[in-house]
Design an enzyme around this catalytic site. Structure first.
Site, PDB file in Angstrom:
ATOM      1  N   GLY A 185     -36.207 -25.365 -24.798  1.00 20.13           N
ATOM      2  CA  GLY A 185     -35.093 -24.935 -25.703  1.00 20.13           C
ATOM      3  C   GLY A 185     -33.944 -24.806 -25.179  1.00 20.13           C
ATOM      4  N   LEU A 221     -44.654 -19.791 -31.300  1.00 25.14           N
ATOM      5  CA  LEU A 221     -44.338 -21.307 -31.083  1.00 25.14           C
ATOM      6  C   LEU A 221     -43.934 -21.780 -29.532  1.00 25.14           C
ATOM      7  CD1 LEU A 221     -42.842 -20.089 -33.983  1.00 25.14           C
ATOM      8  CD2 LEU A 221     -42.499 -22.685 -34.319  1.00 25.14           C
ATOM      9  N   ALA A 264     -44.901 -23.147 -26.388  1.00 17.65           N
ATOM     10  CA  ALA A 264     -46.158 -23.869 -25.792  1.00 17.65           C
ATOM     11  C   ALA A 264     -45.587 -25.082 -25.216  1.00 17.65           C
ATOM     12  CB  ALA A 264     -46.709 -24.510 -27.208  1.00 17.65           C
ATOM     13  N   TYR A 294     -54.103 -30.759 -24.791  1.00 21.00           N
ATOM     14  CA  TYR A 294     -53.446 -30.373 -25.655  1.00 21.00           C
ATOM     15  C   TYR A 294     -54.167 -29.816 -26.934  1.00 21.00           C
ATOM     16  CZ  TYR A 294     -49.570 -29.780 -29.084  1.00 21.00           C
ATOM     17  OH  TYR A 294     -48.634 -29.220 -30.132  1.00 21.00           O
ATOM     18  N   ASP A 327     -53.003 -44.343 -29.038  1.00 16.67           N
ATOM     19  CA  ASP A 327     -52.286 -44.036 -30.211  1.00 16.67           C
ATOM     20  C   ASP A 327     -53.230 -43.767 -31.565  1.00 16.67           C
ATOM     21  OD1 ASP A 327     -49.993 -43.340 -28.855  1.00 16.67           O
ATOM     22  OD2 ASP A 327     -48.935 -44.777 -29.878  1.00 16.67           O
TER      23      ASP A 327
HETATM   24  N1  NAD Z   1     -42.575 -30.669 -33.245  1.00 15.19           N
HETATM   25  C1  NAD Z   1     -43.595 -30.979 -33.779  1.00 15.19           C
HETATM   26  O1  NAD Z   1     -43.730 -32.158 -34.747  1.00 15.19           O
HETATM   27  C2  NAD Z   1     -45.022 -30.177 -33.768  1.00 15.19           C
HETATM   28  C3  NAD Z   1     -46.083 -30.535 -34.401  1.00 15.19           C
HETATM   29  C4  NAD Z   1     -47.147 -29.749 -34.221  1.00 15.19           C
HETATM   30  C5  NAD Z   1     -47.107 -28.562 -33.493  1.00 15.19           C
HETATM   31  N2  NAD Z   1     -45.803 -28.211 -32.994  1.00 15.19           N
HETATM   32  C6  NAD Z   1     -45.787 -26.980 -32.187  1.00 15.19           C
HETATM   33  O2  NAD Z   1     -44.913 -26.303 -32.861  1.00 15.19           O
HETATM   34  C7  NAD Z   1     -44.172 -25.394 -31.600  1.00 15.19           C
HETATM   35  C8  NAD Z   1     -42.657 -25.723 -31.539  1.00 15.19           C
HETATM   36  O3  NAD Z   1     -42.698 -26.965 -31.150  1.00 15.19           O
HETATM   37  P1  NAD Z   1     -41.226 -27.691 -30.991  1.00 15.19           P
HETATM   38  O4  NAD Z   1     -41.108 -28.923 -31.546  1.00 15.19           O
HETATM   39  O5  NAD Z   1     -40.235 -26.783 -31.685  1.00 15.19           O
HETATM   40  O6  NAD Z   1     -40.870 -27.813 -29.550  1.00 15.19           O
HETATM   41  P2  NAD Z   1     -39.833 -27.070 -28.546  1.00 15.19           P
HETATM   42  O7  NAD Z   1     -40.131 -27.796 -27.176  1.00 15.19           O
HETATM   43  O8  NAD Z   1     -38.478 -27.615 -29.134  1.00 15.19           O
HETATM   44  O9  NAD Z   1     -39.933 -25.670 -28.625  1.00 15.19           O
HETATM   45  C9  NAD Z   1     -40.786 -24.979 -27.688  1.00 15.19           C
HETATM   46  C10 NAD Z   1     -39.975 -23.718 -27.200  1.00 15.19           C
HETATM   47  O10 NAD Z   1     -40.878 -22.952 -26.513  1.00 15.19           O
HETATM   48  C11 NAD Z   1     -40.270 -22.451 -25.222  1.00 15.19           C
HETATM   49  N3  NAD Z   1     -41.209 -22.283 -24.107  1.00 15.19           N
HETATM   50  C12 NAD Z   1     -42.139 -23.385 -23.688  1.00 15.19           C
HETATM   51  N4  NAD Z   1     -42.727 -22.642 -22.668  1.00 15.19           N
HETATM   52  C13 NAD Z   1     -42.553 -21.388 -22.467  1.00 15.19           C
HETATM   53  C14 NAD Z   1     -43.064 -20.358 -21.964  1.00 15.19           C
HETATM   54  N5  NAD Z   1     -43.805 -20.297 -21.127  1.00 15.19           N
HETATM   55  N6  NAD Z   1     -42.371 -19.074 -22.301  1.00 15.19           N
HETATM   56  C15 NAD Z   1     -41.381 -18.867 -23.012  1.00 15.19           C
HETATM   57  N7  NAD Z   1     -40.853 -19.914 -23.767  1.00 15.19           N
HETATM   58  C16 NAD Z   1     -41.498 -21.096 -23.428  1.00 15.19           C
HETATM   59  C17 NAD Z   1     -39.269 -23.786 -25.043  1.00 15.19           C
HETATM   60  O11 NAD Z   1     -38.194 -23.414 -24.055  1.00 15.19           O
HETATM   61  C18 NAD Z   1     -39.084 -24.233 -26.638  1.00 15.19           C
HETATM   62  O12 NAD Z   1     -37.510 -23.372 -26.747  1.00 15.19           O
HETATM   63  C19 NAD Z   1     -45.205 -25.535 -30.458  1.00 15.19           C
HETATM   64  O13 NAD Z   1     -46.070 -24.770 -30.216  1.00 15.19           O
HETATM   65  C20 NAD Z   1     -45.640 -26.971 -30.751  1.00 15.19           C
HETATM   66  O14 NAD Z   1     -46.932 -27.101 -30.015  1.00 15.19           O
HETATM   67  C21 NAD Z   1     -44.895 -28.734 -33.100  1.00 15.19           C
END
Ligand code: NAD
Length: 316
Positions: A36, A77, A79, A145, A273
């Site tokens: 992020g 969120l 992850a 994952y 995939d």
């Molecule tokens: N984008 C999608 O289509 C999608 C689909 C299914 C699930 N998700 C879930 O939604 C959530 C958000 O995903 P996103 O697409 O916004 O991803 P993203 O990478 O933009 O956001 C994840 C955020 O978590 C922060 N982060 C990672 N590890 C960390 C840690 N150890 N401590 C503190 N902060 C940490 C990162 O810096 C980032 O800002 C995740 O849990 C992801 O698994 C996303």
């Protein structure tokens, strides 16, 4: 109310922060800025109800932070979000997604939190035989994952049984929209948008008939905002549209929105995939009053407009 958003500087998290502030809540973000960025929080910074804590969720100081902040709700969120990285390094994936969730839940207990809202993934369904995948479908994790996301879901139930802390799990399909990074493997909308606006080549894998369920980020954020209330306690709900879009159709739609030629290159299908995915959002409608409101063409138009504004700002 006071809400702590882990991963709040990321794609979905930062859009959620903006929504929660607009709804009148006080919002704290915990993010280590590993994927992020502060730029995503430009609209929130300066708001007296907003605070950013640059911290790893595995940092032992998280519990103290939660004890001081006392969030009524924690939206979790943060992850490791890459399936491929989870295959390459399953131990790191488990550390961030399983141990990290246990740490967030422990901190939530210290903070007197009422509820945790968790971002899970359709990856937990494996290779579903019924599409759209019903809300009560069996889980079948086929990657580290998927296993770590499902484990985190189990931890939520265990903490509710042990400490009475409520939860809602939101199972997200393919989320797209402003602030999604084109760097990752999953953000195909962001990847196509970035390439088509910059005149770079695009690739559709296999015969282009693979399908995904694209849901707009504002709609996903609306699901989180609704789950912050009492509704949906102890439940898990798909947040998707139920509509399948092929890779080839998606390319046409993004090219149209970007005013670019619809001429993708092709490459062999990638091993592992999924051929098809979409999830049934009906249980979320019933429990949370949620439904996806943004059709794909409208969402893509907004996404392309945002990407154009961002690149103009970078050049300016
Ligand atoms: N984008 C999608 O289509 C999608 C689909 C299914 C699930 N998700 C879930 O939604 C959530 C958000 O995903 P996103 O697409 O916004 O991803 P993203 O990478 O933009 O956001 C994840 C955020 O978590 C922060 N982060 C990672 N590890 C960390 C840690 N150890 N401590 C503190 N902060 C940490 C990162 O810096 C980032 O800002 C995740 O849990 C992801 O698994 C996303």
């Amino acid at each position: 109310m006071r809400v702590l958003v882990t991963g709040g500087a990321g794609f979905i998290g930062s859009n959620l922060v903006d929504r929660l502030l607009a709804d009148g809540h006080e919002v704290g973000v915990v993010d280590d800025l590993s994927s992020g960025s502060r730029r995503n929080l430009a609209g929130a910074e300066g708001d007296p109800r907003f605070s950013l804590h640059e911290m790893d969720i595995l940092d032992p100081a998280l519990a103290g932070l939660a004890a001081d902040f006392r969030p009524e709700v924690v939206c979790h969120l943060a992850a490791q979000i890459s399936v491929r990285k989870s295959v390459a390094d399953p131990v790191r994936d488990a550390r961030l997604n399983v141990e990290g969730t246990a740490a967030v839940l422990s901190a939530a207990c210290r903070g007197g939190t009422r509820k945790v809202v968790f971002a899970s993934s359709v990856a937990v369904y494996g290779r579903p035989t019924v599409i759209p995948v019903p809300g009560d479908a069996a889980t079948d994790p086929r990657s580290p994952y998927a296993a770590s996301k499902l484990s985190a879901e189990v931890y939520l139930a265990a903490f509710k049984a042990l400490h009475g802390i409520d939860y809602t799990t939101l199972v997200l399909s393919n989320v797209y929209g402003p602030r999604q990074s084109p760097e990752g493997e999953a953000g195909v909308v962001a990847i196509f948008t970035d390439a088509l606006l910059n005149g770079a080549p695009t690739v559709v894998y296999g015969d282009g008939t693979q399908t995904r369920d694209y849901v707009y980020v504002d709609d996903v954020v609306d699901g989180f905002a609704r789950a912050c209330g009492e509704a949906g306690g102890g439940g898990r709900f798909n947040l998707g549209t139920g509509v399948q879009t092929t890779d080839r159709e998606l390319h046409t739609l993004v090219a149209t929105a970007a005013g670019a030629a619809d001429e993708p290159g092709s490459a062999p299908a990638r091993l592992g995939d999924l051929p098809a995915m979409a999830v049934d959002p009906a249980p979320a409608a019933e429990a949370l009053g949620w439904r996806p409101r943004t059709d794909l063409a409208t969402g893509l138009k907004r996404t392309v407009e945002w990407a154009m504004t961002r690149s103009a700002a970078r050049q300016g």
